[in-house]
Write a protein that holds these residues in place. Structure first.
Motif, mmCIF file in Angstrom:
data_model
loop_
_atom_site.group_PDB
_atom_site.id
_atom_site.type_symbol
_atom_site.label_atom_id
_atom_site.label_comp_id
_atom_site.label_asym_id
_atom_site.label_seq_id
_atom_site.Cartn_x
_atom_site.Cartn_y
_atom_site.Cartn_z
ATOM 1 N N ASP A 71 0.808 -1.219 0.000
ATOM 2 C CA ASP A 71 0.000 0.000 0.000
ATOM 3 C C ASP A 71 0.842 1.270 0.000
ATOM 4 O O ASP A 71 0.446 2.293 -0.568
ATOM 5 N N THR A 72 1.998 1.209 0.667
ATOM 6 C CA THR A 72 2.867 2.386 0.747
ATOM 7 C C THR A 72 4.259 2.126 0.173
ATOM 8 O O THR A 72 5.139 2.977 0.285
ATOM 9 N N ASN A 73 4.452 0.924 -0.417
ATOM 10 C CA ASN A 73 5.725 0.565 -1.038
ATOM 11 C C ASN A 73 6.897 0.711 -0.069
ATOM 12 O O ASN A 73 7.922 1.321 -0.382
ATOM 13 N N GLU A 74 6.736 0.131 1.114
ATOM 14 C CA GLU A 74 7.815 0.131 2.097
ATOM 15 C C GLU A 74 7.807 -1.178 2.866
ATOM 16 O O GLU A 74 6.838 -1.953 2.810
ATOM 17 N N TYR A 130 1.705 -0.397 11.411
ATOM 18 C CA TYR A 130 2.210 0.564 10.427
ATOM 19 C C TYR A 130 3.296 1.460 11.017
ATOM 20 O O TYR A 130 4.380 1.535 10.487
ATOM 21 N N PRO A 150 0.162 9.556 8.232
ATOM 22 C CA PRO A 150 -0.615 10.026 7.087
ATOM 23 C C PRO A 150 -2.101 10.058 7.417
ATOM 24 O O PRO A 150 -2.531 9.454 8.404
ATOM 25 N N LEU A 156 -4.193 2.041 7.412
ATOM 26 C CA LEU A 156 -2.902 1.381 7.236
ATOM 27 C C LEU A 156 -2.531 0.548 8.450
ATOM 28 O O LEU A 156 -1.996 -0.562 8.335
ATOM 29 N N ASP A 160 -2.006 -3.515 8.442
ATOM 30 C CA ASP A 160 -0.743 -4.148 8.813
ATOM 31 C C ASP A 160 -0.993 -5.317 9.764
ATOM 32 O O ASP A 160 -0.405 -6.404 9.605
#
Length: 295
Positions: A71-74, A130, A150, A156, A160
């Motif tokens: 979702d957040t590319n991390e 998250y 955010p 998020l 997670d």
């Protein structure tokens, strides 16, 4: 010890969490259980609130993992403990453990929890949620005020937790009738929230000193889905807690009693926001062992 003190009401209104959170970092520095390494975080700074996340040396029995959060590319960290009694081909019980505000899962997946998980043959996973102040889908409280960052943090943080649950189920042979959720402070609020939102996922849930201030005005609405699902709920609380006052948690006990839920409330004399974690852990494991999903 006051056990199942469900009828007792304080009559007080919810405490101001902005004031209580001012003490969180200092309290978090004291929650290392006896015999464990002390956190490496510094004490709150004179020029403002503490910097998060705070760190604690991991319990050496606990694996430090990460996975890619699309979702957040991390990459997000999580922890895993596997009892030596877990055997391939035999479904094992699972505990999802949610940490408190400002730390990571090493603040809860350690010490007495790991001792009891080893003894009982459990697998334990600890999501980050998250970030260190994610609140696991429950209403976000930002220390010092300001905007939620955010903006979709609740989404998020909840995702997670559910991702880590899915990871555990994909890697291990998990008993679907013995999957449990617990959490401390912020994680206790998350336990109540995720318990009512995903009641079919858990055999029982346990909230330790739940910092569920934002949900307190609607606590019967939060508890109703837990009751409807016949999901057993345990809440543990120290009567000397300076962060989550005992008067607040007693209102959750009274609400559970009013609803006629399957529950326990355990209030431990002399315990505070830190030592209630380890000291209340045997009752949590007793409670989990007594409850298996019917379906």
């Amino acid at each position: 010890m006051l056990v199942s003190q469900t009828g007792r009401r304080s009559g007080s209104s919810p405490a101001s969490f902005s004031g209580a959170l001012a003490a969180v970092a200092a309290v978090a520095l004291a929650i290392a259980q006896p015999g464990s390494a002390q956190p490496s975080a510094s004490a709150p700074q004179a020029d403002g609130p503490p910097r998060f996340p705070m760190r604690m040396e991991p319990d050496p029995r606990v694996q430090q993992r990460s996975y890619h959060f699309a979702d957040t590319n991390e990459d997000l960290a999580y922890t895993v403990f596997v009892s030596s009694k877990v055997k391939p081909g035999t479904p094992a019980p699972l505990i999802v453990a949610l940490h408190g505000y400002g730390g990571d899962s090493n603040f809860i997946v350690r010490g007495r929890l790991v001792d009891l998980a080893e003894e009982g043959g459990y697998i334990v996973v600890g999501p980050m949620g998250y970030n260190a102040t994610g609140w696991y889908g429950s209403p976000v409280i930002v220390m010092g005020g300001g905007a939620v960052d955010p903006p979709n943090l609740t989404e998020l943080s909840e995702k997670d937790v559910m991702n880590v649950l899915a990871l555990a189920r994909s890697e291990f042979d998990i008993d679907p009738k013995r999957t449990y959720l617990m959490g401390h402070s912020m994680g206790g609020a998350g336990t109540l929230f995720l318990g009512q939102k995903h009641p079919d996922q858990w055999a029982a849930i346990a909230a330790i000193a739940p910092a569920a201030f934002m949900m307190q005005p609607n606590q019967k609405d939060i508890l109703a889905p837990i009751k409807a699902a016949h999901l057993p709920l345990l809440i543990t609380q120290g009567d000397q807690d300076p962060v989550v006052p005992v008067a607040n948690t007693r209102t959750w006990s009274a609400a559970m009693n009013d609803l006629g839920m399957e529950h326990e409330y355990i209030e431990m004399p002399g315990r505070d926001h830190g030592n209630i974690i380890a000291d209340g852990m045997p009752d949590i494991f007793r409670f989990f062992a007594a409850h298996t999903k019917d379906k």
